[in-house]
Design a protein around this motif. Structure first.
Motif, PDB file in Angstrom:
ATOM      1  N   ILE A  42       1.203   0.894  10.284  1.00  0.00           N
ATOM      2  CA  ILE A  42       2.352   0.011  10.037  1.00  0.00           C
ATOM      3  C   ILE A  42       2.392  -0.388   8.568  1.00  0.00           C
ATOM      4  O   ILE A  42       3.449  -0.386   7.928  1.00  0.00           O
ATOM      5  N   GLY A  43       1.221  -0.720   8.006  1.00  0.00           N
ATOM      6  CA  GLY A  43       1.161  -1.053   6.585  1.00  0.00           C
ATOM      7  C   GLY A  43       1.590   0.104   5.705  1.00  0.00           C
ATOM      8  O   GLY A  43       2.300  -0.080   4.708  1.00  0.00           O
ATOM      9  N   ARG A  44       1.189   1.309   6.069  1.00  0.00           N
ATOM     10  CA  ARG A  44       1.581   2.495   5.287  1.00  0.00           C
ATOM     11  C   ARG A  44       3.086   2.745   5.353  1.00  0.00           C
ATOM     12  O   ARG A  44       3.694   3.191   4.377  1.00  0.00           O
ATOM     13  N   VAL A  45       3.694   2.486   6.498  1.00  0.00           N
ATOM     14  CA  VAL A  45       5.145   2.647   6.607  1.00  0.00           C
ATOM     15  C   VAL A  45       5.849   1.737   5.596  1.00  0.00           C
ATOM     16  O   VAL A  45       6.768   2.160   4.891  1.00  0.00           O
ATOM     17  N   ALA A  46       5.400   0.481   5.513  1.00  0.00           N
ATOM     18  CA  ALA A  46       6.002  -0.444   4.550  1.00  0.00           C
ATOM     19  C   ALA A  46       5.791   0.040   3.122  1.00  0.00           C
ATOM     20  O   ALA A  46       6.705  -0.010   2.288  1.00  0.00           O
ATOM     21  N   ARG A  47       4.579   0.508   2.817  1.00  0.00           N
ATOM     22  CA  ARG A  47       4.272   1.018   1.480  1.00  0.00           C
ATOM     23  C   ARG A  47       5.173   2.207   1.138  1.00  0.00           C
ATOM     24  O   ARG A  47       5.753   2.279   0.040  1.00  0.00           O
ATOM     25  N   GLN A  48       5.323   3.136   2.051  1.00  0.00           N
ATOM     26  CA  GLN A  48       6.093   4.342   1.767  1.00  0.00           C
ATOM     27  C   GLN A  48       7.586   4.071   1.751  1.00  0.00           C
ATOM     28  O   GLN A  48       8.326   4.714   1.008  1.00  0.00           O
ATOM     29  N   LEU A  49       8.044   3.113   2.552  1.00  0.00           N
ATOM     30  CA  LEU A  49       9.452   2.732   2.486  1.00  0.00           C
ATOM     31  C   LEU A  49       9.777   2.123   1.127  1.00  0.00           C
ATOM     32  O   LEU A  49      10.835   2.385   0.554  1.00  0.00           O
ATOM     33  N   LEU A  50       8.854   1.327   0.593  1.00  0.00           N
ATOM     34  CA  LEU A  50       9.034   0.754  -0.743  1.00  0.00           C
ATOM     35  C   LEU A  50       8.955   1.832  -1.814  1.00  0.00           C
ATOM     36  O   LEU A  50       9.648   1.770  -2.833  1.00  0.00           O
ATOM     37  N   GLY A  51       8.088   2.826  -1.594  1.00  0.00           N
ATOM     38  CA  GLY A  51       7.980   3.940  -2.522  1.00  0.00           C
ATOM     39  C   GLY A  51       6.968   3.759  -3.626  1.00  0.00           C
ATOM     40  O   GLY A  51       6.857   4.612  -4.516  1.00  0.00           O
TER      41      GLY A  51
END
Length: 221
Positions: A28-37
């Motif tokens: 879940i944390g990685r999804v947020a990181r990758q969505l931010l870019g």
């Protein structure tokens, strides 16, 4: 819950102690990181249900911060995620939330960097698997099981057709697609799950499409 095989239940190779409370939280944390870019400069994490009750003992807080640092589930640095975040200059706050959410293991993350903001609502559904319920405030998400395009754009005639046409011409097979909009002719987001990770040529072509504002790749497979 979309379990694909027995390893979806057993869980991934991971730093424990829990596939639900640790490995799923990393993703879940990685999804947020990758969505931010990019690596966040600051992040706000709100935990609900079982996450809120047991996050310290199960390392859920460390896992979510580790995910924001783009650690994978088996990264041995997860137990030191707080210290690593401090070394990298990433500020974060973790707090319990109230209310009923779609799943007991539920987290909401808002991450910011360089004037950009990304928000994610997601749950760890067991075996290290996740379900994302909301991206940037849009009522759309992804399973985390396939490489995913998150495309922010204006709600205009022909935009969806131009997106699917561009993806098709690249040879990328669409496994799942969903569009969510906040109002007619306003902001919208299209999510595309695909069989393989999109290449840079496709990403650049999508970013050049009329009315497309931002393209992110989420790949926590």
């Amino acid at each position: 819950m979309r379990f694909k095989h027995v390893f979806s239940i057993i869980g991934p190779v991971m730093v424990g102690p829990s596939s639900s409370h640790t490995a799923g939280a990393v993703r879940i944390g990685r999804v947020a990181r990758q969505l931010l870019g990019r690596q966040p400069e600051e992040a706000e994490i709100t935990l609900y249900g079982s996450f809120a009750e047991t996050y310290s003992g199960h390392g859920t807080d460390l896992a979510l911060v580790g995910g924001l640092l783009d650690f994978d589930t088996d990264d041995e640095r997860i137990p030191e995620a707080f210290a690593e975040a401090e070394r990298r200059g990433m500020r974060f706050a973790i707090k319990p939330g109230s209310g009923t959410m779609p799943h007991p293991n539920f987290a909401e993350i808002t991450a910011r960097a360089g004037g950009l903001e990304a928000s994610v609502q997601g749950a760890s559904i067991g075996g290290g698997n996740i379900e994302i319920y909301s991206l940037n405030g849009f009522d759309t998400g992804c399973s985390g099981y396939y490489p995913t395009l998150a495309i922010s754009h204006e709600d205009r005639v022909g935009v969806l057709a131009s997106i699917t046409g561009t993806v098709s011409r690249s040879g990328l097979n669409i496994g799942f697609m969903n569009l969510s909009r906040k109002e007619r002719s306003g902001a919208a987001m299209t999510v595309v799950e695909s069989d393989r990770r999109p290449d840079e040529e496709l990403l650049e072509a999508l970013r050049k499409l009329p009315h497309v504002e931002r393209v992110s790749v989420i790949d926590v497979t």
